[in-house]
Enzyme design. Structure first.
Site, PDB file in Angstrom:
ATOM      1  N   ASP A  12      -3.691 -15.339   7.789  1.00  0.00           N
ATOM      2  CA  ASP A  12      -2.393 -15.760   7.247  1.00  0.00           C
ATOM      3  C   ASP A  12      -1.592 -16.584   8.258  1.00  0.00           C
ATOM      4  O   ASP A  12      -0.572 -17.183   7.909  1.00  0.00           O
ATOM      5  CB  ASP A  12      -1.569 -14.532   6.823  1.00  0.00           C
ATOM      6  CG  ASP A  12      -2.175 -13.838   5.604  1.00  0.00           C
ATOM      7  OD1 ASP A  12      -2.948 -14.491   4.867  1.00  0.00           O
ATOM      8  OD2 ASP A  12      -1.892 -12.645   5.394  1.00  0.00           O
ATOM      9  N   ARG A  70       0.830  -1.213   0.000  1.00  0.00           N
ATOM     10  CA  ARG A  70       0.000   0.000   0.000  1.00  0.00           C
ATOM     11  C   ARG A  70       0.861   1.259   0.000  1.00  0.00           C
ATOM     12  O   ARG A  70       0.514   2.261  -0.610  1.00  0.00           O
ATOM     13  CB  ARG A  70      -0.946  -0.029   1.209  1.00  0.00           C
ATOM     14  CG  ARG A  70      -2.083  -1.058   1.035  1.00  0.00           C
ATOM     15  CD  ARG A  70      -2.694  -1.416   2.373  1.00  0.00           C
ATOM     16  NE  ARG A  70      -3.875  -2.256   2.284  1.00  0.00           N
ATOM     17  CZ  ARG A  70      -3.866  -3.580   2.123  1.00  0.00           C
ATOM     18  NH1 ARG A  70      -2.715  -4.231   1.998  1.00  0.00           N
ATOM     19  NH2 ARG A  70      -4.999  -4.260   2.070  1.00  0.00           N
TER      20      ARG A  70
HETATM   21  C1  S3P Z   1      -4.120  -8.995   2.410  1.00  0.00           C
HETATM   22  C2  S3P Z   1      -5.350  -9.529   2.671  1.00  0.00           C
HETATM   23  C3  S3P Z   1      -5.588 -10.952   2.921  1.00  0.00           C
HETATM   24  C4  S3P Z   1      -4.279 -11.673   3.279  1.00  0.00           C
HETATM   25  C5  S3P Z   1      -3.165 -11.320   2.346  1.00  0.00           C
HETATM   26  C6  S3P Z   1      -2.882  -9.830   2.390  1.00  0.00           C
HETATM   27  C7  S3P Z   1      -3.995  -7.543   2.161  1.00  0.00           C
HETATM   28  O1  S3P Z   1      -6.110 -11.544   1.744  1.00  0.00           O
HETATM   29  O2  S3P Z   1      -4.488 -13.074   3.261  1.00  0.00           O
HETATM   30  O3  S3P Z   1      -1.974 -12.010   2.708  1.00  0.00           O
HETATM   31  O4  S3P Z   1      -2.873  -7.018   2.166  1.00  0.00           O
HETATM   32  O5  S3P Z   1      -5.039  -6.910   1.963  1.00  0.00           O
HETATM   33  P1  S3P Z   1      -7.709 -11.585   1.442  1.00  0.00           P
HETATM   34  O6  S3P Z   1      -8.156 -10.210   1.192  1.00  0.00           O
HETATM   35  O7  S3P Z   1      -7.815 -12.447   0.216  1.00  0.00           O
HETATM   36  O8  S3P Z   1      -8.303 -12.215   2.649  1.00  0.00           O
END
Ligand code: S3P
Length: 689
Positions: free
Chosen positions: A316, A28
């Protein structure tokens, strides 16, 4: 040593670790810096394959980003400059890159981009992100299976109220980014709160964000304001070490400056329920995010149930929780986690398959898994399916002295935590990696003069380094020769098919290789004998890059290079020399050259004549494709001097580096007066001290 806790062999942890920057915030930070007109400084960025995918893709869309580095000064040009990329956006393994950038493209009227990814990413569901973006007015094409390749065409979007079908921060963020780029308000409802970094970062950049119950309203007004970001440690990476320390038999581990955002700390609550002793010290806020230091001590662990609203806060971390459950007392049940099947691998199936493969009683549920512990000795082979978090979860179990676990593709940790294996070796006092670790640490105590030369493949590092060393009367350390020696020995012992080589078995051969100091350098000896021709031969040349990708092989080489530098003042060339091996080098040089020129030089060396333009074009194509895939690509250290050799003869390059070295040597001479280690370099050379 036998373990007072739960009768285990001793696993001792010690020290303090700063895990790499948070992956979600790193992605981000780059995106927001590119979208906010003006200067943003990002420090502590995670240097991993996924974050590089985001940087690459943003550049393809027209953002002007400097090379990816721990600290980056980014001159944001705003969303208005984004354009359709000439080629497909290769998102590698990264779902976050794909889904968030899809939101950015959707909000950019007239921009059209095709998203592609590796095998794992190409199997992941994209309809979830396509649906709300289409509902806002963008056009999205997917494969019939609802996966990549995905083509997004941006448009003038309209307001949207959307309820997320899955708990997904990525989908939520895609909608928020589309809203901000297109300048239209959106309202997103989520049944369970997911990570809220996008909301926090948008708010800090002047966007009106309100959260009421389960609803987030985003009302953009004008361009984003640029902001500096200091990326905190990734709690998802820290989780592996929290688990390691919790299951240890002795010691204490400190994990410094870890992100403690409540949407990310479900893991800590679960391990505390399991009996872990985790203390948070020095909590404070940096750039709107809570952070603190975790102090973890070993304890008796018991099973627990995990499900419901806490799942998104530890999504995660579920692989490492399942791993931890295998050494805890009782039955651990994870439910409500069907989303795990849509990650880098089907993490429910893959965890159960691998837990069973090492002798754990585990059972698959449609939306989770059951693990019954504690297991006896853990023995077997883990098949990661290329999933970084599976590799690290089992890496933690493999650190137990009573375990014998091999992991098929340990290098896949590069996606989120490239230094994982080294960090694991650093904090455990009882693993096979310990010997390398101590060599590494003691190597770091040296105080000689080091010139570090990094650069991409075929940038001419090695011959330039040799010449510079000769000019300055220093010793040259060719780290590539050590990889070649290891490869040659593996070839002798295990035959020609490198895919079948076992990393542990190859590394066990390492003790038969020594570095002997010769006139102006070092030469590797195999079983006490030089093997120059073999090292340069075709078989070794073909396989050496595979060996160089193994993190443990890199650790092994780096430790030996450091030891060589304890005996001499040196010029070292290779990969990660200025960043990982000698972060304190007196002079760091990063050589670059335009790919055409690198290809031309390589061909002259190989063919012994001037190549034709068509030959150079073909070689350039190969080289660029290799650069893109190269997992061992060096990163330019922040304090490295970039030397662009495209228009320089080799002699000019050498002269330039020699001049830089003379200045650095003058500086080092002043500093060295205060050290107690005498210089042991080539005696023929004049030394200021
Ligand atoms: C993330 C959101 C999660 C996470 C990924 C990183 C993010 O995924 O599992 O490692 O940075 O927004 P999902 O949005 O698919 O749950």
């Amino acid at each position: 040593m036998s373990d007072p806790v739960q009768g285990r062999d001793a696993l001792v942890v010690h020290g303090s670790l700063r895990v790499p920057g948070d992956k979600s915030i790193s992605h981000r930070a780059l995106m927001f810096a590119a979208l906010a007109p003006g200067r943003s400084r990002v420090s502590g960025l995670l240097l991993s394959a996924d974050v590089r995918s985001t940087a690459r893709v943003l550049s393809q869309l027209g953002a002007s980003l400097p090379p990816v580095d721990l600290s980056m000064d980014i001159a944001g040009r705003g969303a208005a400059v984004l354009h359709s990329p000439l080629e497909a956006l290769d998102c590698g393994n990264s779902g976050t890159t794909t889904r968030l950038v899809a939101g950015i493209v959707a909000g950019s009227a007239g921009v059209r981009a095709r998203f592609e990814g590796d095998e794992s990413l190409s199997a992941r569901p994209m309809r979830r992100v396509a649906k709300p973006l289409e509902a806002m007015g963008a056009h999205v094409e997917l494969s019939p299976a609802g996966t990549l390749p995905m083509t997004v065409t941006g448009s003038t979007l309209h307001e949207l109220e959307w309820t997320l079908e899955q708990a997904s921060a990525q989908v939520k963020s895609a909608v928020l980014l589309a809203s901000v780029v297109a300048g239209v308000p959106v309202t997103v409802r989520e049944h369970h709160a997911t990570r809220d970094h996008t909301e926090r970062m948008l708010e800090a950049r002047g966007v009106a964000i309100t959260r009421t119950g389960d609803t987030i309203r985003c009302v953009p007004s004008g361009p984003l304001a640029p902001r500096d970001v200091q990326v905190p440690g990734d709690p998802s990476s820290a989780a592996f070490f929290v688990a390691l320390a919790a299951m240890a038999s002795d010691g204490e581990l400190r994990l410094v400056d870890v992100l403690l955002n409540p949407t990310r700390t479900g893991f800590l609550e679960v391990v505390r329920r399991m009996g872990a002793d985790v203390e948070v010290i020095g909590p404070h806020t940096v750039d709107g995010e809570p952070i603190g230091t975790l102090v973890v001590r070993p304890s008796n662990l018991r099973a627990t149930d995990i499900g419901g609203a806490e799942i998104p806060t530890l999504i995660d971390e579920l692989p490492v929780i399942a791993a931890l459950a295998s050494v805890a007392d009782g039955e651990t049940r994870i439910t409500g986690a069907a989303e795990l099947r849509a990650k880098e691998s089907d993490r429910i199936a893959v965890m159960v398959e691998n837990l069973r493969a090492i002798g754990v009683d585990a059972e698959e549920l449609p939306d989770g898994l059951i693990v019954r512990g504690p297991s006896a000795r853990l023995v077997g082979r883990v098949s990661t399916h290329g999933d970084h978090r599976i590799a690290m979860a089992f890496g933690v179990l493999a650190a137990r002295p009573d375990a014998a676990i091999s992991i098929d593709v340990p290098g896949c940790v590069d996606v989120s935590y490239p230094s994982f294996w080294g960090d694991l070796a650093t904090v455990t006092a009882s693993t096979r990696a310990t010997a390398v670790h101590f060599a590494t640490v003691s190597g770091a105590l040296r105080s000689h003069f080091v010139i570090a030369i990094d650069g991409p493949a075929a940038s001419g590092k090695s011959s330039t380094a040799r010449w510079v060393a000769e000019r300055l009367g220093l010793r040259h350390v060719d780290s590539g020769a050590l990889y070649r020696a290891l490869t040659a020995l593996a070839h002798r012992e295990f035959g020609a098919v490198a895919e079948q080589w076992n990393v542990d078995a190859v590394l066990a051969l390492g003790d038969r290789i020594a570095l002997r100091a010769i006139d102006l350098g070092f030469e590797p000896l195999i079983d006490g004998t030089p093997a120059d021709d073999e090292l340069r031969g075709a078989a070794v040349t073909r396989e050496v890059s595979r060996v160089a990708q193994w993190p443990m092989a890199r650790e092994w080489v780096n430790a030996r290079v450091r030891l060589a530098a304890r005996a001499s003042d040196v010029v070292v060339d290779g990969r990660d020399i200025g960043t990982v091996v000698f972060p304190d080098a007196a002079l760091k040089v990063f050589l670059v050259a335009d790919p055409w020129e690198r290809a031309r030089r390589r061909l002259i060396q190989r063919l012994g004549r001037r190549p034709t333009d068509v030959e150079v074009a073909e070689e350039t194509e190969r080289l660029v494709a290799r650069d893109a895939k190269d997992q061992t690509q060096s990163v330019q250290a922040r304090d490295a001097v970039l030397v662009d050799t495209t228009a320089l003869t080799q002699e000019e390059q050498v002269e330039r580096i020699v001049a830089l070295a003379e200045v650095a040597r003058g500086r080092a001479a002043g500093a060295r007066v205060s050290t107690d280690t005498p210089a042991l370099g080539n005696p023929a050379v004049h030394r200021p001290d």
